[in-house]
Design a protein around this motif. Structure first.
Motif, short mmCIF file in Angstrom:
data_model
loop_
_atom_site.label_atom_id
_atom_site.label_comp_id
_atom_site.label_asym_id
_atom_site.label_seq_id
_atom_site.Cartn_x
_atom_site.Cartn_y
_atom_site.Cartn_z
N GLU A 108 0.83 -1.20 0.00
CA GLU A 108 0.00 0.00 0.00
C GLU A 108 0.87 1.25 0.00
N ASN A 115 1.26 3.91 -3.34
CA ASN A 115 0.78 5.27 -3.15
C ASN A 115 1.57 6.24 -4.02
N GLU A 116 2.72 5.80 -4.52
CA GLU A 116 3.59 6.62 -5.35
C GLU A 116 3.82 5.95 -6.69
N TYR A 136 4.81 11.06 -8.51
CA TYR A 136 3.46 11.54 -8.24
C TYR A 136 2.85 10.69 -7.15
N ILE A 190 -0.49 9.12 -5.71
CA ILE A 190 -1.81 8.73 -6.20
C ILE A 190 -2.89 9.41 -5.34
N ASP A 191 -3.93 9.85 -6.00
CA ASP A 191 -5.08 10.51 -5.37
C ASP A 191 -4.75 11.87 -4.77
N ARG A 192 -3.66 12.48 -5.20
CA ARG A 192 -3.31 13.83 -4.76
C ARG A 192 -3.31 14.74 -5.98
N MET A 193 -4.09 15.80 -5.90
CA MET A 193 -4.21 16.73 -7.01
C MET A 193 -2.99 17.65 -7.07
N THR A 196 -2.72 22.90 -7.38
CA THR A 196 -3.80 23.32 -6.49
C THR A 196 -3.95 24.84 -6.38
#
Length: 85
Positions: free
Chosen positions: A13, A17-18, A71, A73-76, A79
């Motif tokens: 996990e 995440n990256e 990057y 994941i799930d981070r915009m 911003t």
């Protein structure tokens, strides 16, 4: 105590995440020509892909055009937006 399986899932996990994106960018007549070569689970895998691409037509002619970017994941991104100058 956590089992080996649960520890492996926690590690997976964290790793998943990256991701690492391998791009190649070169200027053509004042415009950027951007190619996404791949999305990789580790920086090392992205670097290996870059090494392979260095032998391919086009890419070998502009070896300084590669970049590897991490990057989450799930981070915009972006911003704060952007401005055209």
């Amino acid at each position: 105590p956590p089992t080996l399986i649960s520890r492996d899932l926690e590690t997976m996990e964290t790793v998943m995440n990256e991701v690492y994106l391998l791009h190649h960018i070169r200027l053509i007549e004042g415009h950027e020509d951007v190619k996404l070569l791949g999305v990789f689970s580790t920086r090392e895998m992205a670097e290996r892909a870059r090494e392979r691409a260095l032998n391919l037509p086009g890419f070998k002619d502009s070896p300084d055009g590669f970049s590897v970017d991490k990057y989450i994941i799930d981070r915009m991104g972006w911003t704060a937006g952007y401005r055209t100058v």
